[in-house]
Design an enzyme around this catalytic site. Structure first.
Site, PDB file in Angstrom:
ATOM      1  N   ASP A   1     -11.599   1.885   0.802  1.00  0.00           N
ATOM      2  CA  ASP A   1     -11.912   1.326   2.127  1.00  0.00           C
ATOM      3  C   ASP A   1     -12.747   2.319   2.951  1.00  0.00           C
ATOM      4  O   ASP A   1     -13.539   1.915   3.808  1.00  0.00           O
ATOM      5  CB  ASP A   1     -10.628   1.008   2.904  1.00  0.00           C
ATOM      6  CG  ASP A   1      -9.982  -0.294   2.445  1.00  0.00           C
ATOM      7  OD1 ASP A   1     -10.685  -1.130   1.846  1.00  0.00           O
ATOM      8  OD2 ASP A   1      -8.778  -0.472   2.694  1.00  0.00           O
TER       9      ASP A   1
ATOM     10  N   ASN B   1      -5.920   1.895  -1.856  1.00  0.00           N
ATOM     11  CA  ASN B   1      -6.156   0.464  -2.107  1.00  0.00           C
ATOM     12  C   ASN B   1      -6.644   0.232  -3.528  1.00  0.00           C
ATOM     13  O   ASN B   1      -6.879  -0.897  -3.927  1.00  0.00           O
ATOM     14  CB  ASN B   1      -7.163  -0.115  -1.094  1.00  0.00           C
ATOM     15  CG  ASN B   1      -8.574   0.330  -1.400  1.00  0.00           C
ATOM     16  OD1 ASN B   1      -8.787   1.410  -1.934  1.00  0.00           O
ATOM     17  ND2 ASN B   1      -9.550  -0.491  -1.059  1.00  0.00           N
TER      18      ASN B   1
ATOM     19  N   ARG C   1       2.207   4.861  16.525  1.00  0.00           N
ATOM     20  CA  ARG C   1       1.514   4.815  15.221  1.00  0.00           C
ATOM     21  C   ARG C   1       0.120   5.433  15.329  1.00  0.00           C
ATOM     22  O   ARG C   1      -0.370   6.042  14.387  1.00  0.00           O
ATOM     23  CB  ARG C   1       1.383   3.370  14.744  1.00  0.00           C
ATOM     24  CG  ARG C   1       2.438   3.000  13.741  1.00  0.00           C
ATOM     25  CD  ARG C   1       2.202   1.603  13.213  1.00  0.00           C
ATOM     26  NE  ARG C   1       1.728   1.595  11.831  1.00  0.00           N
ATOM     27  CZ  ARG C   1       1.348   0.496  11.197  1.00  0.00           C
ATOM     28  NH1 ARG C   1       1.363  -0.665  11.811  1.00  0.00           N
ATOM     29  NH2 ARG C   1       0.956   0.559   9.948  1.00  0.00           N
TER      30      ARG C   1
ATOM     31  N   LYS D   1       0.821  -1.209   0.000  1.00  0.00           N
ATOM     32  CA  LYS D   1       0.000   0.000   0.000  1.00  0.00           C
ATOM     33  C   LYS D   1       0.861   1.268   0.000  1.00  0.00           C
ATOM     34  O   LYS D   1       0.550   2.227  -0.686  1.00  0.00           O
ATOM     35  CB  LYS D   1      -0.958  -0.022   1.181  1.00  0.00           C
ATOM     36  CG  LYS D   1      -2.032  -1.093   0.992  1.00  0.00           C
ATOM     37  CD  LYS D   1      -3.179  -0.964   1.946  1.00  0.00           C
ATOM     38  CE  LYS D   1      -4.255  -1.974   1.585  1.00  0.00           C
ATOM     39  NZ  LYS D   1      -5.423  -1.935   2.436  1.00  0.00           N
TER      40      LYS D   1
HETATM   41  P1  NAP Z   1      -1.718  -3.060   8.534  1.00  0.00           P
HETATM   42  O1  NAP Z   1      -1.590  -1.753   7.852  1.00  0.00           O
HETATM   43  O2  NAP Z   1      -0.612  -4.038   8.431  1.00  0.00           O
HETATM   44  O3  NAP Z   1      -1.987  -2.770  10.101  1.00  0.00           O
HETATM   45  C1  NAP Z   1      -2.128  -3.824  11.000  1.00  0.00           C
HETATM   46  C2  NAP Z   1      -2.537  -3.273  12.355  1.00  0.00           C
HETATM   47  O4  NAP Z   1      -2.773  -4.381  13.209  1.00  0.00           O
HETATM   48  C3  NAP Z   1      -1.472  -2.438  13.017  1.00  0.00           C
HETATM   49  O5  NAP Z   1      -2.099  -1.456  13.786  1.00  0.00           O
HETATM   50  C4  NAP Z   1      -0.754  -3.455  13.892  1.00  0.00           C
HETATM   51  O6  NAP Z   1      -0.151  -2.907  15.051  1.00  0.00           O
HETATM   52  C5  NAP Z   1      -1.906  -4.320  14.332  1.00  0.00           C
HETATM   53  N1  NAP Z   1      -1.470  -5.656  14.691  1.00  0.00           N
HETATM   54  C6  NAP Z   1      -0.873  -6.558  13.899  1.00  0.00           C
HETATM   55  N2  NAP Z   1      -0.620  -7.686  14.573  1.00  0.00           N
HETATM   56  C7  NAP Z   1      -1.059  -7.494  15.830  1.00  0.00           C
HETATM   57  C8  NAP Z   1      -1.055  -8.304  16.996  1.00  0.00           C
HETATM   58  N3  NAP Z   1      -0.562  -9.536  16.989  1.00  0.00           N
HETATM   59  N4  NAP Z   1      -1.591  -7.776  18.127  1.00  0.00           N
HETATM   60  C9  NAP Z   1      -2.098  -6.525  18.136  1.00  0.00           C
HETATM   61  N5  NAP Z   1      -2.102  -5.704  17.069  1.00  0.00           N
HETATM   62  C10 NAP Z   1      -1.596  -6.191  15.926  1.00  0.00           C
HETATM   63  O7  NAP Z   1      -3.018  -3.840   8.057  1.00  0.00           O
HETATM   64  P2  NAP Z   1      -4.390  -3.205   7.556  1.00  0.00           P
HETATM   65  O8  NAP Z   1      -4.376  -3.042   6.086  1.00  0.00           O
HETATM   66  O9  NAP Z   1      -4.702  -2.016   8.384  1.00  0.00           O
HETATM   67  O10 NAP Z   1      -5.405  -4.412   7.861  1.00  0.00           O
HETATM   68  C11 NAP Z   1      -5.805  -4.727   9.168  1.00  0.00           C
HETATM   69  C12 NAP Z   1      -6.893  -5.791   9.124  1.00  0.00           C
HETATM   70  O11 NAP Z   1      -8.050  -5.302   8.479  1.00  0.00           O
HETATM   71  C13 NAP Z   1      -6.464  -7.039   8.341  1.00  0.00           C
HETATM   72  O12 NAP Z   1      -6.942  -8.168   8.999  1.00  0.00           O
HETATM   73  C14 NAP Z   1      -7.165  -6.889   7.015  1.00  0.00           C
HETATM   74  O13 NAP Z   1      -7.464  -8.141   6.423  1.00  0.00           O
HETATM   75  C15 NAP Z   1      -8.446  -6.183   7.435  1.00  0.00           C
HETATM   76  N6  NAP Z   1      -9.009  -5.377   6.341  1.00  0.00           N
HETATM   77  C16 NAP Z   1     -10.279  -5.648   5.967  1.00  0.00           C
HETATM   78  C17 NAP Z   1     -10.864  -4.919   4.959  1.00  0.00           C
HETATM   79  C18 NAP Z   1     -12.263  -5.226   4.536  1.00  0.00           C
HETATM   80  O14 NAP Z   1     -12.658  -4.818   3.448  1.00  0.00           O
HETATM   81  N7  NAP Z   1     -13.042  -5.896   5.349  1.00  0.00           N
HETATM   82  C19 NAP Z   1     -10.143  -3.894   4.326  1.00  0.00           C
HETATM   83  C20 NAP Z   1      -8.843  -3.632   4.728  1.00  0.00           C
HETATM   84  C21 NAP Z   1      -8.281  -4.392   5.750  1.00  0.00           C
HETATM   85  P3  NAP Z   1       1.337  -2.282  15.010  1.00  0.00           P
HETATM   86  O15 NAP Z   1       1.173  -0.891  14.507  1.00  0.00           O
HETATM   87  O16 NAP Z   1       1.774  -2.374  16.399  1.00  0.00           O
HETATM   88  O17 NAP Z   1       2.132  -3.149  14.075  1.00  0.00           O
END
Ligand code: NAP
Length: 493
Positions: free
Chosen positions: A323, A307, A375, A286
């Site tokens: 999104d 996205n 963050r 991204k």
């Molecule tokens: P991202 O940019 O990689 O961010 C991940 C976030 O989750 C960060 O805040 C990270 O914290 C936190 N995290 C990761 N592992 C963790 C753990 N073990 N314990 C606690 N916090 C944790 O990912 P993203 O794009 O935002 O996506 C996040 C989720 O949303 C994913 O599961 C994705 O599949 C889902 N999503 C769904 C849609 C939909 O259309 N439904 C759209 C987009 C995303 P840190 O900052 O500490 O690393």
């Protein structure tokens, strides 16, 4: 126009004939009788059984050395092919390395021939160009198929076409990421493209199914895809392909697994040169995609993440964040109104950023808790929203929240980690949303339901972000119900 050819293999001649009829009825221009993959297929039996189908057939006896199943070599192979040349087939396939001695004979008999070469191991541009040139010189169609490891290699292969200077070519990739060479076959002027009768029945990896191939083998096809790595099993292709199908749009949505970030920028430029219509972008590209595009729409600029990319007619790349819309719509159709409500977002990644902007516009009172607190702080200052941060450790003693959103992958199939959201907060909330859609029923969602709370899964967000992207690429209203059904079927299947 590129001819669509369906390779036919079968347990016996009768079942092969049945498949050939099915392929022609399904819109194939040609069928390829893979004699090496049909027990009992000889020039005699093919001539007797395939009758009227022969005029629309390519007869191929693919040798082991070219990836096929035939062990015939030397004189035995030559005699077989000589006999096949007597049949009234549309084309006979001759392998350039073993059958070139038969080319003059085929020409004397005025037979149309596909002169072919298959690369299963390492290849380089010089070698492929050289073979493609020779195959095109000698054949009615010159066919080269080369194994690729990624869509990046597949695009490199396509770049050789303008260099050879023949228009009777059929250059295609096999393997991971090869689909693009099939989807774009008509646009690059390929004489023939090979595809599978049904999905899952591919003779070579990378073939599309006949229905999809037909959709994109025409003018103005809309080719879009998803870049990310790894792309194990994205739900987006089924949703978008169902929409293309339903609206009769000549389009296809493909997964583009790009092995490393250094390749993203040039891949996007190549896609623009090849007149693809756009792209979705997922983890971990991204940020790199954000830097690669030429222009970024206002809200996407504000959240600092895209996205969706739209490629315009001049090859310009425009970044969007659908999104934000996906999140807002999922909340709207749930009936829950977050206006003025205490709302907790757990996570501060790209998805959380989209949710924060959407919730700010909906008038929510926002708190953000993230494993890495800094963050969350930069999220608030980057987006310039009125929100506060809260430490994950302090959540247990916090005042209740009306709305809780999980924007982390914790709870996703195959992802470890433990829930950061205390059960008491879930019990006290009015509504809970989990952005995860795999599984549909996450632990958080089932906890919320067991407390009688409104529970919103990630599926609707996925649906509406996809619908918005579809509309940006096609200019057509997305068929929401069809896309939802396709998603549900895939998730439950
Ligand atoms: P991202 O940019 O990689 O961010 C991940 C976030 O989750 C960060 O805040 C990270 O914290 C936190 N995290 C990761 N592992 C963790 C753990 N073990 N314990 C606690 N916090 C944790 O990912 P993203 O794009 O935002 O996506 C996040 C989720 O949303 C994913 O599961 C994705 O599949 C889902 N999503 C769904 C849609 C939909 O259309 N439904 C759209 C987009 C995303 P840190 O900052 O500490 O690393």
């Amino acid at each position: 126009m590129t001819k669509i050819c369906v390779p036919i293999a079968g347990d016996d001649m009768l079942s092969a004939l049945e498949l050939a009829h099915k392929a022609i009825a399904g819109g194939a221009d040609l069928v390829e009788i893979r004699a090496d993959l049909i027990p009992g297929a000889t020039p005699d039996s093919i001539g007797q059984m395939f009758g009227t189908v022969l005029g629309r057939s390519v007869i191929t006896l693919r040798s082991r050395s070219e990836g096929g199943g035939s062990d015939l070599i030397g004189n035995e192979r030559s005699s077989w092919i000589r006999a096949a040349l007597e049949l009234p087939a549309a084309y006979i396939d001759l392998e350039i390395d073993t059958d070139s001695g038969l080319i003059p004979e085929a020409k004397r008999l005025e037979k149309k021939i596909i002169v072919s070469k298959h690369f299963f191991d390492e290849w380089d541009e010089g070698l492929v160009s050289d073979y493609l040139t020779r195959c095109c010189e000698d054949g009615s169609i010159g066919k080269v198929a080369a194994r690729v490891e990624s869509v990046v290699d597949a695009i490199d292969l396509l770049k050789l076409i303008p260099k050879i200077g023949y228009d009777n070519h059929a250059l295609m990739a096999m393997g991971t990421g090869a689909e693009i060479t099939r989807a774009i076959a008509n646009a690059v002027g390929s004489s023939v493209v090979f595809c599978a009768l049904d999905s899952g029945k591919q003779v070579a990896p990378g073939q599309l199914d006949l229905r999809s191939q037909k959709r994109v083998t025409g003018d103005n096809s809309v080719i879009v895809g998803l870049i990310g790595h790894p792309l194990h099993h994205s739900l987006s292709p089924v949703m978008h392909n169902a929409a293309f199908d339903a609206l009769g749009i000549p389009g296809i949505y493909l997964p583009f697994d790009i092995p490393n970030p250094e390749m993203v920028d040039s891949f996007l430029r190549d896609c623009a040169d090849l007149k693809l219509r756009g792209m979705n972008v997922t983890i971990p590209y991204k940020e790199v995609a954000f830097r690669s595009v030429d222009e970024i729409e206002g809200d996407a600029q504000r959240v600092g993440a895209i996205n969706t990319i739209v490629i315009d007619g001049q090859g310009g790349l425009h970044g969007y964040n659908t999104d934000i819309f996906g999140f807002s719509e999922a909340v709207r159709i749930s009936g829950f109104d977050p206006s003025g409500k205490r709302t907790l977002i757990v996570g501060a990644g790209g998805a959380a950023r989209a949710a924060v902007l959407a919730l700010d516009k909906l008038g929510a009172e926002i708190s953000i808790a993230n494993r890495t607190p800094e963050r969350a702080v930069s999220l608030i200052s980057d987006i310039e929203v009125n929100a506060r941060t809260i430490a994950i450790a302090d959540l247990t003693d916090s005042e209740p929240f009306s709305f809780i959103v999980n924007a982390t992958p914790v709870g996703m199939t195959g992802f470890g980690g433990s829930a950061a959201i205390p059960g008491e907060l879930v019990a006290e909330a009015e509504a809970v949303m989990d952005m995860i859609y795999n599984p549909l029923e996450t632990r958080l969602i089932s906890d919320a339901r067991s407390h009688g709370k409104q529970a919103i899964s990630g599926l609707d967000m996925l649906l509406f972000q996809g619908a918005k992207a579809f509309e940006l690429w096609t200019g057509k209203r997305a068929p929401i119900d069809i896309m939802r059904e396709a998603l549900k079927k895939e998730v439950s299947g």
